[in-house]
Motif scaffolding. Structure first.
Motif, PDB file in Angstrom:
ATOM      1  N   ILE A 164       0.857  -1.189   0.000  1.00  0.00           N
ATOM      2  CA  ILE A 164       0.000   0.000   0.000  1.00  0.00           C
ATOM      3  C   ILE A 164       0.896   1.243   0.000  1.00  0.00           C
ATOM      4  O   ILE A 164       1.777   1.387   0.839  1.00  0.00           O
ATOM      5  CB  ILE A 164      -0.905   0.013   1.245  1.00  0.00           C
ATOM      6  CG1 ILE A 164      -1.795  -1.238   1.293  1.00  0.00           C
ATOM      7  CG2 ILE A 164      -1.738   1.300   1.301  1.00  0.00           C
ATOM      8  CD1 ILE A 164      -2.916  -1.261   0.324  1.00  0.00           C
ATOM      9  N   MET A 165       0.650   2.132  -0.960  1.00  0.00           N
ATOM     10  CA  MET A 165       1.439   3.371  -1.050  1.00  0.00           C
ATOM     11  C   MET A 165       0.542   4.600  -1.133  1.00  0.00           C
ATOM     12  O   MET A 165       1.032   5.721  -1.174  1.00  0.00           O
ATOM     13  CB  MET A 165       2.356   3.324  -2.271  1.00  0.00           C
ATOM     14  CG  MET A 165       3.503   2.340  -2.152  1.00  0.00           C
ATOM     15  SD  MET A 165       4.753   2.825  -0.901  1.00  0.00           S
ATOM     16  CE  MET A 165       5.626   4.133  -1.782  1.00  0.00           C
ATOM     17  N   SER A 166      -0.773   4.397  -1.187  1.00  0.00           N
ATOM     18  CA  SER A 166      -1.689   5.527  -1.322  1.00  0.00           C
ATOM     19  C   SER A 166      -2.629   5.574  -0.125  1.00  0.00           C
ATOM     20  O   SER A 166      -3.180   4.547   0.285  1.00  0.00           O
ATOM     21  CB  SER A 166      -2.506   5.370  -2.612  1.00  0.00           C
ATOM     22  OG  SER A 166      -3.644   6.198  -2.565  1.00  0.00           O
ATOM     23  N   PRO A 167      -2.845   6.751   0.447  1.00  0.00           N
ATOM     24  CA  PRO A 167      -3.795   6.872   1.551  1.00  0.00           C
ATOM     25  C   PRO A 167      -5.195   6.413   1.161  1.00  0.00           C
ATOM     26  O   PRO A 167      -5.931   5.886   2.001  1.00  0.00           O
ATOM     27  CB  PRO A 167      -3.779   8.378   1.864  1.00  0.00           C
ATOM     28  CG  PRO A 167      -2.500   8.892   1.309  1.00  0.00           C
ATOM     29  CD  PRO A 167      -2.184   8.040   0.124  1.00  0.00           C
ATOM     30  N   VAL A 168      -5.534   6.580  -0.102  1.00  0.00           N
ATOM     31  CA  VAL A 168      -6.860   6.147  -0.553  1.00  0.00           C
ATOM     32  C   VAL A 168      -6.999   4.642  -0.394  1.00  0.00           C
ATOM     33  O   VAL A 168      -8.006   4.141   0.129  1.00  0.00           O
ATOM     34  CB  VAL A 168      -7.080   6.578  -2.023  1.00  0.00           C
ATOM     35  CG1 VAL A 168      -8.440   6.071  -2.513  1.00  0.00           C
ATOM     36  CG2 VAL A 168      -6.968   8.085  -2.168  1.00  0.00           C
ATOM     37  N   ASP A 169      -5.992   3.907  -0.842  1.00  0.00           N
ATOM     38  CA  ASP A 169      -6.034   2.451  -0.700  1.00  0.00           C
ATOM     39  C   ASP A 169      -5.960   2.029   0.763  1.00  0.00           C
ATOM     40  O   ASP A 169      -6.577   1.038   1.161  1.00  0.00           O
ATOM     41  CB  ASP A 169      -4.891   1.808  -1.486  1.00  0.00           C
ATOM     42  CG  ASP A 169      -5.133   1.823  -2.992  1.00  0.00           C
ATOM     43  OD1 ASP A 169      -6.317   1.860  -3.396  1.00  0.00           O
ATOM     44  OD2 ASP A 169      -4.157   1.791  -3.752  1.00  0.00           O
ATOM     45  N   GLU A 213       1.933   7.875  -7.559  1.00  0.00           N
ATOM     46  CA  GLU A 213       1.102   7.321  -6.493  1.00  0.00           C
ATOM     47  C   GLU A 213       0.670   5.917  -6.921  1.00  0.00           C
ATOM     48  O   GLU A 213      -0.194   5.761  -7.792  1.00  0.00           O
ATOM     49  CB  GLU A 213      -0.125   8.232  -6.298  1.00  0.00           C
ATOM     50  CG  GLU A 213      -1.037   7.806  -5.194  1.00  0.00           C
ATOM     51  CD  GLU A 213      -0.782   8.602  -3.909  1.00  0.00           C
ATOM     52  OE1 GLU A 213       0.305   9.213  -3.765  1.00  0.00           O
ATOM     53  OE2 GLU A 213      -1.660   8.616  -3.052  1.00  0.00           O
ATOM     54  N   GLY A 214       1.284   4.922  -6.326  1.00  0.00           N
ATOM     55  CA  GLY A 214       0.916   3.550  -6.665  1.00  0.00           C
ATOM     56  C   GLY A 214      -0.470   3.208  -6.164  1.00  0.00           C
ATOM     57  O   GLY A 214      -0.866   3.635  -5.083  1.00  0.00           O
ATOM     58  N   ARG A 215      -1.216   2.480  -6.955  1.00  0.00           N
ATOM     59  CA  ARG A 215      -2.573   2.050  -6.553  1.00  0.00           C
ATOM     60  C   ARG A 215      -2.685   0.546  -6.737  1.00  0.00           C
ATOM     61  O   ARG A 215      -2.059  -0.028  -7.642  1.00  0.00           O
ATOM     62  CB  ARG A 215      -3.629   2.785  -7.378  1.00  0.00           C
ATOM     63  CG  ARG A 215      -3.656   4.300  -7.168  1.00  0.00           C
ATOM     64  CD  ARG A 215      -4.021   4.683  -5.741  1.00  0.00           C
ATOM     65  NE  ARG A 215      -5.316   4.176  -5.362  1.00  0.00           N
ATOM     66  CZ  ARG A 215      -6.473   4.786  -5.638  1.00  0.00           C
ATOM     67  NH1 ARG A 215      -6.465   5.958  -6.234  1.00  0.00           N
ATOM     68  NH2 ARG A 215      -7.629   4.246  -5.291  1.00  0.00           N
ATOM     69  N   VAL A 216      -3.485  -0.070  -5.881  1.00  0.00           N
ATOM     70  CA  VAL A 216      -3.558  -1.528  -5.894  1.00  0.00           C
ATOM     71  C   VAL A 216      -4.995  -2.004  -6.061  1.00  0.00           C
ATOM     72  O   VAL A 216      -5.948  -1.277  -5.780  1.00  0.00           O
ATOM     73  CB  VAL A 216      -2.993  -2.122  -4.581  1.00  0.00           C
ATOM     74  CG1 VAL A 216      -1.523  -1.748  -4.428  1.00  0.00           C
ATOM     75  CG2 VAL A 216      -3.795  -1.655  -3.370  1.00  0.00           C
TER      76      VAL A 216
END
Lengths: 362, 362, 362, 362
Positions: B235-240, D53-56
């Motif tokens: 996880i690298m995004s606060p959204v995720d 911004e990486g997303r998963v």
């Protein structure tokens, strides 16, 4: 007597020549730092990065570098920082350093870990000395050291508080440096050193080593048992600086132990203004770490320091030129400071304020 | 049994020695990263760049690095990150690593791509293990892996979510690295791998490869089928991070796959505070990527991490010293953390907050 | 007559070729700087760092680099900065430089420390000259120099005010540079030089050397005794710039003496906008220090300078190509400025304002 | 037919191999840049510096890189930028490049300075072509070129507006590069080139060279005489971008001519967001300069670009692998973009917005 090579015209030249003289393990000890050496490098770079506001056509008649600190008159604001085992660099050890310091009118701060007895150093020294104190596991032992220093005529106590445990001296570990037995801390002979039982796969740090480390209550005790000015060396946080002032301490030395204690502490040039703001003139603040030029000292003073301490370069100069080297090294700094004051238009140290620093590139 | 060389005093020394031991293609695989390696380098530099606020004279009696995570007691906050194919570094492969981890009281996260059967690793291991899960194209296959891990006593599931496609491993491609057949992912034998038909001049990525990649709905399913704590890694995004918490996930691992997935992702030290702010303490946040010093771990904890994972250095230590190397490597980190806590005046991990970080140079 | 090598297409090529021609001590003198050379390097880097706003499709018909300064018509804004002892680089010394300057329609500022008599230089020169004045310990001596310059037809006085003491020329000291007797400052012959008695371990700076250094009151006197335009060279502080304007000075040269005076002064590109803001158009502001490209000059003009001075490159060009080299070097700069104006869409120098500078990366 | 070496896995590998194949002067021409190459380096570094911004766990089913531009369907957003004289790299010159472009479904922008007749290139090409136009001194000549391009089936006009004069190509000058006569600009044969009389010590720039340079009024004329979409290439200022839109131009290419025109222009990655803000979606904005990775393209799209152009790498690939090299180079970029979209969770190009960029380190 060693000749100072003709191409030694700045402190970095002493470092270069010393590197050719000292054995590799000793160099790793003297020039090495904690862990990856990031704080040591940051110390040097931070002073270099600060920009000065040049001033012209000022009236410089009667200019001087003199100051008074703890009631002591000083010709200039350069002190020799406490450094262990000068015998690594010169056969006469601390005696030679003290001779050089006196010739250059500089206070020398003698280390608890000096290779010579502090009484002997004082007896042969021709200039003023301060004593650097490592607080011992037992208060009796600490008191013994204080009374010896008082009796020998030391004029201030510099209590090193940033080394309850050793830093990670990976560089000297890799180089296999070991202090020769005959250069050991002669002044600690007979004092009590706690023994800690360490099982395999553990370090002693959290297994009792810190149980006898000095705490604020020990500083309050210490402040009561001596009339000498007491300075705390190794303060990097405004919180600790404020507490030190409230504890009745006479002076603070902003220091990260030359980058030898905890790596990635900030440069002292970065910590200094935060400390001086917190202290707000209540006690003098001194600073060490990476001072290699007169301009570095000027910048430290501009950020609120009253004086600066010189560490590794004294060992470089000692190795290269003995007492004469130490004296010459200090003379270079003093002359460089005079040039810097002339070209920024400051006649006295107290005129060196924040306006000396140019914020143009911010 | 391999001897640990006497000049190994820090994790970088293991890296140096491993470089002399491992064949070039294996080094390119182990030490290589995605594309131009910018994120890998950024990981290392970002921890080094953070400055600490040194504190003095604190009462450190009774200090400890212990913590509790998902109800599990741990002696310190260092875990071994999941890494494939330990057999590349040592004949005993994951067995040796697990032995070293147990000796150093560290949790090991065993990779789906381990070279040994996860049941065998668990049977011989003497310490706690977690299982890293790559979700498979079919849920049946994923469930099979989960049930095997549960049965073998693994205590948590670490689901890697940042690798639906491989990163651009240009370094290992240039070096011609190929995994030897006998070191392949034995735990994936018998599972279904979709076959994609790729015409010349195209890549498989947008030709069906992503059709079976895990999606959030699969995480919701996964959360229902096991009682083990489930962590999402990558996880690298606060959204995720927020979505993961809302999905009932037990923990988050901030990771850029050691810079091996998408190059120019930020350093984990940069992503971590954004994630911990978003998570706001609802679940533990762990972190990996470039942790090489006890101070790095201290900084991660100061930014809100509960624990950190160590990747490449376990392979370096394994190559150089086998199980003993792995244990020693972890012991170095633990001792360094103790020194860092002592010199920043923190007795317990929960005292390591943002005030440990010095913002002087900002 | 020396041939200009065919691969000399920019000022840095002259530097490279000169390095192969000049003896090491002379190079240390010419290319060296104060102390650690930080300001010299900062000069170069600061111009390079500034980004330009490219403009397209502008109407450039009738474009020109002409300007008028102190009533003097100039073909372009490049002047030759005062430099001592041109004989180090070429047998004809300042005569050759003056010939090259005239061929390239550039004003040459002749140094007080020229190796030829200023009357002889003027007699043989075919273009306009300015005179650089070091104020002497006695006003009579200063007046003698002024009257000689006036009589010889020099058109402006450039008073260097940033060198009441020499900078720390560590580089030339290490290289053992000594000015050959026959190249000494012939124009100072017969003038009074104060002798200072310096005890061992001291520098002369604070022992009387500054007693005869010029002060603001001397500038007021100077302003009265000549009708020539008077410029102060070496202003780096807005405070001094304002005072200079109030003292009736005709022009200011922002300069850090090419980094040869006080090291860690800011780059002139950093000081310039602060000075031009303080001067607010009341007198022309010139600038030197690290100008190596036409784009550097364009940037200086965008930051408010009316013209720029070229220091070290004139010596490089003189060593490589004699008068032809100097002329060619200036021609390169002029052509580069024309290209830069064309590609930023500016027909006249007065159109080069702050909007030429791109702040995108801020 | 040349074999693509097995260690070519990214565009930088083509550059490395090309450096071993091409003669030094040709390398200086192809890889060289203006003056000191600062803008060229800035181009490369600016893309690398931007963090993603990486997303998963995104749903990537049906993902595609397709787009429509000026009514033309494209498989991906990579175009070949106009480059002169492909014959320097390959015997078949532009024919080979066009073949590779078609194989990789990429638009090729053919240069006015191509070494082959634009009709011949078009006749043999199997994919869509655009024509890059240098406006000529006479409108008749310009019109001739336009009509030829229209007749040959070129689908858009790319008017280069940032080169009314050549940049300072110091690198190729030093290397003594000269274009072989047989590779000259065959498409300019018979067109009028003004002759300028240049006295010694002057450059032609301000002596008439700019009198025939294109101006905005010429763009208005051009916009009237053709129905092809017209793009202006070389826009770096929001002011010019706005004016171009108001002039009825169909598209803008943010470009600093690969750093070959005015050195110290900002990187295109720095200029791009300023331009897209000014254009505000009124026309498509394209971008070139330093794009070497799929992530670079993703970042350009995130900053508002609709597509990107690839310059030097096409020559590297052409030298190393001919048409196959060019096709492979474009395939690498396309695959890298797919990976980058997958790991940032974007199915379509229009989903690549500013939120792809991570501002964590700001």
């Amino acid at each position: 007597m060693p000749q100072i090579p003709p191409d030694v015209v700045a402190l970095c030249d002493y470092e270069r020549h010393a590197a050719a003289i000292l054995p590799a393990p000793v160099r790793a000890y003297v020039d090495g730092a904690g862990a990856d050496g990031l704080t040591h490098r940051a110390n040097l770079e931070a002073w270099a990065r600060i920009r000065l506001e040049g001033r012209v056509l000022a009236d410089m008649r009667g200019a001087t570098t003199r100051l008074t600190l703890f009631g002591q008159e000083m010709a200039h604001p350069f002190l020799l920082a406490p450094v262990a085992s000068h015998g690594l660099a010169h056969g006469e050890g601390e005696h030679a350093t003290a001779l050089g310091a006196a010739a250059a009118e500089a206070v020398m701060v003698v280390s608890t870990q000096a290779g010579r007895r502090i009484e002997d150093i004082a007896a042969r020294a021709q200039g003023p000395l301060w004593f650097q104190l490592y607080m011992q596991a037992g208060r009796d032992d600490t008191l013994t050291l204080i009374r010896r220093a008082e009796a020998a005529g030391y004029r201030a106590l510099v209590v090193t508080v940033d080394a309850p445990v050793s830093g990670l001296r990976n560089m000297e570990q890799r180089a296999g440096f070991r202090l020769p037995a005959e250069l050991g801390p002669v002044n600690l002979q007979g004092l009590h050193v706690p023994v800690i039982d360490v099982p395999p796969g553990r370090s002693p740090v959290f297994l009792g080593m810190l149980d006898t480390a000095p705490r604020w209550e020990d500083i309050l005790w210490l402040r009561e048992v001596t009339r000498l000015p007491v300075l705390l060396k190794g303060i990097m946080s405004p919180v600790d600086a404020t507490r030190a002032v409230e504890a009745g301490i006479d002076g603070i030395i902003v220091s990260n132990h030359g980058g030898r204690a905890l790596d990635t502490l900030p440069a002292t040039a970065e910590a200094l203004p935060r400390i001086t703001r917190a202290v707000a003139g209540r006690v003098p603040v001194l600073c060490d770490g990476g001072i290699r030029r007169g301009t570095d000292a000027l910048k430290a003073l501009a950020l609120g320091a009253s004086a600066v301490l010189i560490g590794r370069p004294q060992i470089h100069a000692l190795a290269v030129g003995g007492a004469a080297g130490v004296a010459h090294m200090l003379t270079l700094l003093r002359a460089e400071l005079e040039v810097a004051m002339a070209l920024t238009g400051r006649r006295f140290l107290h005129e060196i304020d924040e306006s000396v620093i140019c914020r143009a590139q911010d």
